[in-house]
Scaffold this active site. Sequence first.
Site, short mmCIF file in Angstrom:
data_model
loop_
_atom_site.label_atom_id
_atom_site.label_comp_id
_atom_site.label_asym_id
_atom_site.label_seq_id
_atom_site.Cartn_x
_atom_site.Cartn_y
_atom_site.Cartn_z
N GLY A 130 -14.69 61.56 60.85
CA GLY A 130 -16.34 61.95 61.49
C GLY A 130 -15.97 62.08 63.09
O GLY A 130 -16.67 62.68 63.35
N SER A 190 -2.71 61.85 54.44
CA SER A 190 -4.38 61.02 54.89
C SER A 190 -4.94 61.27 56.57
O SER A 190 -6.01 62.33 56.21
CB SER A 190 -4.05 59.60 54.30
OG SER A 190 -5.86 59.18 54.69
N LEU A 191 -3.95 61.40 57.13
CA LEU A 191 -4.53 61.77 58.75
C LEU A 191 -5.11 62.89 58.74
O LEU A 191 -5.84 63.75 59.29
CB LEU A 191 -2.72 61.65 59.33
CG LEU A 191 -3.28 59.72 59.86
CD1 LEU A 191 -1.97 59.24 60.40
CD2 LEU A 191 -4.31 59.28 60.61
N GLY A 235 -19.83 57.07 59.94
CA GLY A 235 -18.40 56.96 60.89
C GLY A 235 -17.80 57.34 60.92
O GLY A 235 -18.02 58.69 61.71
N SER A 284 4.41 50.10 57.22
CA SER A 284 4.50 52.09 56.58
C SER A 284 5.89 52.46 55.42
O SER A 284 6.60 51.48 55.61
CB SER A 284 5.33 52.77 58.55
OG SER A 284 4.64 53.95 57.88
N GLY A 322 -14.18 57.57 62.01
CA GLY A 322 -12.84 58.04 62.28
C GLY A 322 -12.11 59.17 62.41
O GLY A 322 -13.34 59.38 62.86
N ARG A 355 4.79 58.05 46.08
CA ARG A 355 3.93 56.51 46.32
C ARG A 355 4.06 55.76 44.61
O ARG A 355 4.12 54.57 44.98
CB ARG A 355 2.86 56.57 47.28
CG ARG A 355 2.97 56.90 48.50
CD ARG A 355 2.04 56.44 49.39
NE ARG A 355 2.09 56.59 50.82
CZ ARG A 355 1.63 56.73 51.45
NH1 ARG A 355 0.36 56.97 51.45
NH2 ARG A 355 1.87 56.59 53.07
N ARG A 391 -1.72 60.82 46.48
CA ARG A 391 -1.75 61.78 47.74
C ARG A 391 -0.46 61.01 48.56
O ARG A 391 0.53 60.29 48.57
CB ARG A 391 -2.70 61.16 48.93
CG ARG A 391 -2.58 61.48 50.33
CD ARG A 391 -3.41 60.79 51.45
NE ARG A 391 -3.33 59.15 50.95
CZ ARG A 391 -2.56 59.01 51.98
NH1 ARG A 391 -1.44 59.29 52.72
NH2 ARG A 391 -2.49 57.67 52.17
#
Lengths: 208, 640, 247
Positions: free
Chosen positions: B47, B442-443, B42, B286, B44, B332, B437
């Site tokens: 990775g 996440s980023l 991976g 977004s 991303g 969320r 989350r």
Amino acid sequence: MALTGLFLSLFLVIHLLGNFQLLLPEEQAKEQYNLYSNLLSNNPIIKLIAYVLYATILLHTIDAINLTIKAKKANGLSYVKDNRNRASKWYARQMMLLGTVVFAFLVIHFKDFWYPYKFGELPMDDNGNKDLYTLVMISFQELWYVILYAVAILGLGFHLLHGFFSAFRSLGVYHPKYNRIIKSVGVAFAVSMSIGYLIIPFYIYFNF
Amino acid sequence: MAKEIYANIPEGDLKDKWSNYKAQAKLVSPNNRKKMEIIVVGTGLAGASAAASLAEMGYQIKAFCFQDSARRAHSVAAQGGVNAMKNYQNDGDSVYRMFYDTLKGGDFRSREANTYRLAECSASLIDQAVAQGVPFGREYSGYLKNRSFGGVQVSRTFYARGQTGQQLLLGSYQALMRQKENGKVSMYTRHEMLELVVVDGKAKGIIARNLDTGKIERHGAHAVVLATGGFGKIYYLSTLAMGCNASAIWRAHKKGSWMANPSWTQIHPTSLPQSGPYQSKLTLMSESLRNDGRIWVPKAQDDQRPPHEIPEEERDYYLERKYPSFGNLAPRDIASRAAKEQIDAGKGVGALKNAVYLDFKDAIKECGKETIAERYGNLFSMYEKITGINAYKEPMKISPSAHFSMGGLWVDYDLMTNIPGLFAIGEANFSDHGANRLGANSLLQACVDGYYIAPYTLQNYLSDQIQVAKTDVSTEEFYQAEKQALQQLEEFVSCKGNKTSEEFHRELGKILYDKCGLSRSDEGLQEAIKKIQQLREEFKENLLVPGDVEDINSELEKAGRVSDYMELAELMCLDALTREESCGAHFRKEFQTEDGEALRNDEKFSFTSAWEWSGNPQNPILNKEPLTFEFVQPTQRSYK
Amino acid sequence: MKIHLKIWRQKNQHTKGEMQDYTLTEVDEEMSFLEMLDMLNLELAKKGECPVEFDHDCREGICGQCGVMINGIAHGPLKNTTTCQLHMRSFKDGDTIYIEPFKVKSFPVIRDLKVDRSGLDEIIAAGGYVSVNTGQAPEANSILVSHEEAESAFDAAACIGCGACVATCKNASAALFTGAKIAQFARLPQGKKESAERTLSMVERMEELSFGHCTNTEACQVECPQDISVLTIAEMIYEYNKAKLKK
């Protein structure tokens, strides 16, 4: 490409200014134009510049051929359906063709005026200068010759329409403001050169 | 047998744990590093950043991705931003507050120590990204700009227009390419991992398929890092890329590593609604849009009027009504569930009545169209490209869709799975987000795992492997793993049924979305399990894969992924079924407060479910990692 | 909608390809272009034929993996739009659509519509980065970047690496791709320091990989999904000339 192109553009301006003498009243034009021609061909500095000019034309041509070969190599198979041209101007894509037209014209142009003047036997005018003026006048009496000339000038015009701003881009002018200015100047330059060079043969054709 | 498991959390006060760890972690000397190989699957954010950082340290990296370039990994699609505790806005932010927000947002179902470390390392990530040339939004003074994001009351989100994920990913991709140029990284693009190879109990390599030729390859290393992202694509319709899959982590799971909380999937509230049966994916808009957009539905059921004809008093701004202090910025899970409630009550809008409005009318009135365009211009034009509607003039239609997997491979504090030498980072692991989350975390997690944690913890693991020679790929273990992989591919091709894996995938996704999606129930989950088992049987007998094994074959690639989903789906349902409480994104209808909010049961369910493969997808073993809260007292989450 | 398709089928780099005809009768105009291809592939699979291989991933216009020539235009009729963001409402009932791969020397065909664009990665590897190791970074706000600098750097940085600029260029030049990266860093204080080395190395790599030469036809910007300005190319040349003069 850019540097040679811009140098040639500069030459176009000077050459045109010289040629505008043809538009003067006949007697005056004849005297002045022949004198001017004589001056150009015998002045050592001008001679030197002329050689630089020939070299530039050659360099510009070789560069163009190189670019075309490179593009040919970089392109893959041709597309069955190809509409890539919708994204750019036709004359921007056909610089090689337009350039070839101009080059072919140059050959004729040299053969008809430059060669006889330099190496041929031309009658003298009253001041003892070679009479290029009369040669020009006679040449442009032929309609086919005027048309040939017009086509070539149009080719040159479109070549300049893309070439002028493109040259500045290729030199690395990237500021948006200057690019807007250069683009406008480029259009004005291409249009004025075309009109300028077209006026002369038509003026001669219709007035003599 | 089920066991109690522990995560090797370092001693000390919450704020000292990570520095204690770093101070005591073992090192590998530079001349030994260059002899050691690490496989990273991976490319991303997690990775690529891990691979680049480890390569900078001197290790030899083999980086794998199924895309044609490392730059295409799905981190690229994250729009809104990345959280970091810089307190540039002087709005009362602190590492502790960020930690607490994340823990609370996750409904107190994550490890204190991991979550704290995430907040602690967040600031350096911004420094790193800026140094790499990531063009974050700036004030006119030249200082970094922030925006606020769902679930918090401070502005700690950094962003690069609506393409933050892309810009961060390009930063780490470029760092990776730089190491490739230095000869420290070998790239294996268009390669898919099929098996994990375990030798003497340690992860020693992978079996991968070259997607361009169909050839099976063996790759050995001293350690394997899985950074293969989330598996929300299991719902078929999701915001994920078409190629996102669970295969790498699922195959590792079948080799013995535990899957933690697999049913916890975040359903994102602001994606575009489905418009027809052919649809292949749902595009995310977004969440940052909720900063300025107001969410509403008509008060009346089945209101057919176009939005501008519905007067203010007949609109229900349900988030503002129900959660006055957070309003449209509620987390969320809450926003998604609230939308589903309205849609289920017949107030949905759009042709399929499956959406709610997100309205910018007031924002445009207040700060002008230009400001809105600068903030969200690319999102508005993307919306127009997809739907043909100009959102400056009429409200967007949005609906909830599967987005992020909070669950994933179980890892300890070192981000190492229970198989020594096998690490899982980024969305592929389960660690930091609990049951839900927070936006823009996440980023952050992907980067922090890759840039700041894996380089320390991998080295700590590798320090006693320096005597171990390069992995020999001609051993029995590699042979067996390769045989197993090949055998499965051949079974797919020789099945010659008449349903493609895509069709199976759609059916599976529908079952999961209905029964194991936004809300779950005992009855529904039981039913789903039965259906999944039937579908899995049918998949074995009736799968259609044209083409050959040893060739380019995208249908074959899909078959492998769907085959894994068939097993994982059942585990998700079992996980949801055994967790008899509601927490975060996991909402069990049986367990809710009087006003319909999630009702946690801390006495019985304050643990992480770490599922162990038993050889049969129907009987996995449930191991429990107790969650102890030393520093924070879990409370009932309230965003009212 | 009824749609006729003429699609390039090619086994691999070493075999010849040709157009094949297909017809789909139940295309919905709300479908995306790639969903239409999915529909075709489903039909083909059901008939036991090999589906058309094409590249795609995120399907929201940002990963840059999709990209084909549609009716002879990179990414199809809409300007500044990726293939995946194109919807069938851009076509009419009964239309014939030609679909071909990007046919550029430096992007060899892998199968059908799939091409190998690793040359673009190679150009980035040559210098498309700020050489900073993890853990070296100073406090973020110690490097001030004006709003304009950041915005204009972003404009260039938005490139998704799809290769449409190369495919649409009559010279098959990668100047826009390379220029965008060079311009991004030239516009930021972080990137200025090594601009000379970066530019020389990236431009030379681009030449080595036998991409063509830019002649400023400006077609690339028209088809670029991110509308990256052609002026980034001029900026690349400026940086290149500056670097050459310094040397």
